[in-house]
Design an enzyme around this catalytic site. Structure first.
Site, PDB file in Angstrom:
ATOM      1  N   LYS A  78       0.863  -1.182   0.000  1.00 53.24           N
ATOM      2  CA  LYS A  78       0.000   0.000   0.000  1.00 53.24           C
ATOM      3  C   LYS A  78       0.899   1.231   0.000  1.00 53.24           C
ATOM      4  O   LYS A  78       1.936   1.250   0.675  1.00 53.24           O
ATOM      5  CB  LYS A  78      -0.883  -0.039   1.254  1.00 53.24           C
ATOM      6  CG  LYS A  78      -1.889   1.092   1.367  1.00 53.24           C
ATOM      7  CD  LYS A  78      -2.775   0.899   2.600  1.00 53.24           C
ATOM      8  CE  LYS A  78      -3.837   1.970   2.736  1.00 53.24           C
ATOM      9  NZ  LYS A  78      -4.716   1.739   3.903  1.00 53.24           N
ATOM     10  N   SER A 153      -9.705   1.506   2.858  1.00 52.26           N
ATOM     11  CA  SER A 153      -8.840   2.324   2.023  1.00 52.26           C
ATOM     12  C   SER A 153      -7.763   1.522   1.285  1.00 52.26           C
ATOM     13  O   SER A 153      -7.168   2.009   0.339  1.00 52.26           O
ATOM     14  CB  SER A 153      -8.167   3.394   2.878  1.00 52.26           C
ATOM     15  OG  SER A 153      -7.335   2.793   3.866  1.00 52.26           O
ATOM     16  N   SER A 177      -9.999  -0.963   6.958  1.00 55.01           N
ATOM     17  CA  SER A 177      -9.363  -0.725   5.651  1.00 55.01           C
ATOM     18  C   SER A 177      -8.590  -1.897   5.069  1.00 55.01           C
ATOM     19  O   SER A 177      -8.138  -1.825   3.937  1.00 55.01           O
ATOM     20  CB  SER A 177      -8.430   0.488   5.737  1.00 55.01           C
ATOM     21  OG  SER A 177      -9.178   1.660   5.854  1.00 55.01           O
TER      22      SER A 177
END
Length: 485
Positions: A78, A153, A177
């Protein structure tokens, strides 16, 4: 089966047996990214040159007999993890050209094992969102249905697993997330207990809630990747100094006799019928495996979303104050004076959702409102933590849905932030309680979209939830289904 379809443990065996080299595996993954990522947009930055250098190093290690579980495995990160010499944007214009001078602890641990980092993955801007639509680099799409969001996210981290453009990925979970995108993309996502994995080198959203965790194809991979990144780190003052168990060793223990709690506040009116059916089937499966199923109560659940959006935004408002155009990040060109440079840099650099949350948090911390909002939210957080501790006096693991619905269409909830915020209603309480949760594939909707099951454990009870998840996975095989890309 292609190299890019393999799990960590399958590819590890092939590397060990020298049936395939790390360079071949990395090239196969880079070719796969080139072939399909234009449709998915899971990557913000792809790093072919660095990846191939790391793969050559991994092959040298393997030739010397120095092979760890992640040696030579292509991994995506990420874009919230700082990576030495590799652009790290956090999905924001304000960090569009930021190249960090060091690696975060989780990244360094992967490199120590000889993992190959193929790129940085798309995400909601500063991890603020549930759909990956707030990214400055465009929305990431769900590989199961490109008109749907992958969740957020850590949307890119989950989409890359579903699209088979990474063997495994790391994400972060502040209010769901990791688990919510894992559910929407049909992969396994684990949020460890707060303090289990170092946050050093993770760009902060809400420091008392953020936690690093793995997204993988199956539960064995989740256990392997968690084992690689977990552990005490003196660079993170919230990291907890407890030994890291061998998560893989206890996977096959089975669930016979374990007590599984069903929180009555989570099985509510308004749950999507496909989600309800998947939960009912999962409960029946656990019963057939000899688990003791019972109802429990988490009475303060109804206050969790409101509590979270006060605490998280307050912490974000403080954490994001550092982006002012002075030392790093976007700086407005034509500002007259320091005050205007601050305001213009932030106005140009942050997107609308980040601005909304900074304003909410600043309001909650302002004099006259601090006691009414922030202090009260912290008190309710303590009550929510106590609810979980009380429930765990009666049961070993909790079983709940991950999200009220399967993945929703891109732009469907953009006009109504409150609807978007409510999509994390079943995951947020786990972050507020600081404990661990895992999302496991549990079926599909009538439209063919994946549905995940959440298992929640006691603080530092990752072994129990991994064992329960592994038993379910072995019986169901949902994780073997592939997105049609």
């Amino acid at each position: 089966m292609e190299i890019f379809d393999l799990t960590i443990h399958e590819l590890h065996e092939k590397l060990k047996a020298k049936e395939v080299s790390s360079v071949e595996a990395t090239r196969a993954m880079l070719d796969r990214i080139e072939a399909v990522d234009s449709q998915v947009n899971a990557y913000i930055t792809v790093t072919p040159e660095q990846a191939l250098v790391q793969a050559e190093d991994a092959d040298r290690r393997i030739a010397a007999g120095e092979i760890a579980p992640l040696t030579g495995i292509p991994v995506g990160l990420k874009d919230i993890f700082v990576t030495k010499g590799i652009r790290t944007t956090c999905g924001s214009r304000i960090l569009e050209n930021f190249v960090p001078p060091y690696d975060g602890t989780a990244v360094a641990k992967l490199k120590e094992q000889g993992a190959v980092i193929v790129g940085k993955l798309n995400q909601d801007e500063f991890a603020m969102g549930s759909s990956n639509e707030s990214s400055y680099f465009g929305p990431c799409k769900n590989p199961w249905d490109l008109s749907c969001t992958p969740g957020g996210s850590s949307g890119g981290s989950a989409a890359a697993i579903a699209a088979r453009t990474a063997t495994a990925t790391l994400g972060t979970d502040t209010g769901g997330s990791i688990r919510q995108p894992a559910s929407h993309c049909g992969c396994v996502g684990l949020k460890p207990t707060y303090g289990r994995v170092s946050r050093y080198g993770v760009i902060a959203y809400a420091s008392s809630l953020d936690q690093v965790g793995p997204l993988t194809r199956d539960v064995t991979d989740s256990a392997l990747l968690l084992g690689a990144v977990a552990g005490y780190d003196p660079m993170d003052s919230t990291s907890v100094n407890t030994p890291v168990p061998d998560y893989v060793a206890s996977l096959a223990k089975g669930v016979k006799g374990i007590k599984i709690g069903l929180p009555k506040q989570y099985f509510i009116e308004g749950l999507d019928p496909d989600v309800k059916r998947a939960m009912d089937e999962a409960i029946a499966m656990y019963k057939s495996l000899g688990a003791d199923i019972r109802e429990v109560s988490l009475p303060n659940t109804e206050y969790a979303v409101a509590t979270y959006y006060i605490i998280a935004t307050a912490e974000a408002s403080a954490n994001l104050a550092r982006y002012d155009g002075v030392r790093f990040g976007h700086r407005a060109e034509d500002a007259r004076g320091l005050a205007q440079m601050y305001s213009k840099s932030r106005a140009e650099g942050f997107g609308p959702e980040v601005k909304r949350r900074i304003m909410l948090g600043t309001y909650a911390l302002s004099s006259g409102y601090y006691d009414a909002y922030y202090v009260k939210a912290q008190k309710v957080r303590t009550l929510i933590q106590q609810d979980f501790l009380n429930a765990f006096k009666e049961v070993d693991v909790l079983l709940t849905p991950i999200a009220p619905t399967p993945a929703f269409k891109i732009a469907e909830k953009l006009e109504d932030p409150l609807q978007m915020y409510l999509s994390d209603i079943f995951t947020i309480p786990v972050n507020l309680a600081g404990t661990c949760g895992i999302s496991v594939p549990a079926g599909f909707s009538a439209a063919g979209l994946p549905i995940g099951l959440q298992l929640v454990g006691k603080p530092f009870g990752e072994q129990e939830i991994l064992t329960a998840a592994y038993s379910f996975e072995r019986e169901t095989q949902w994780h073997l289904k592939k997105a049609p890309l």
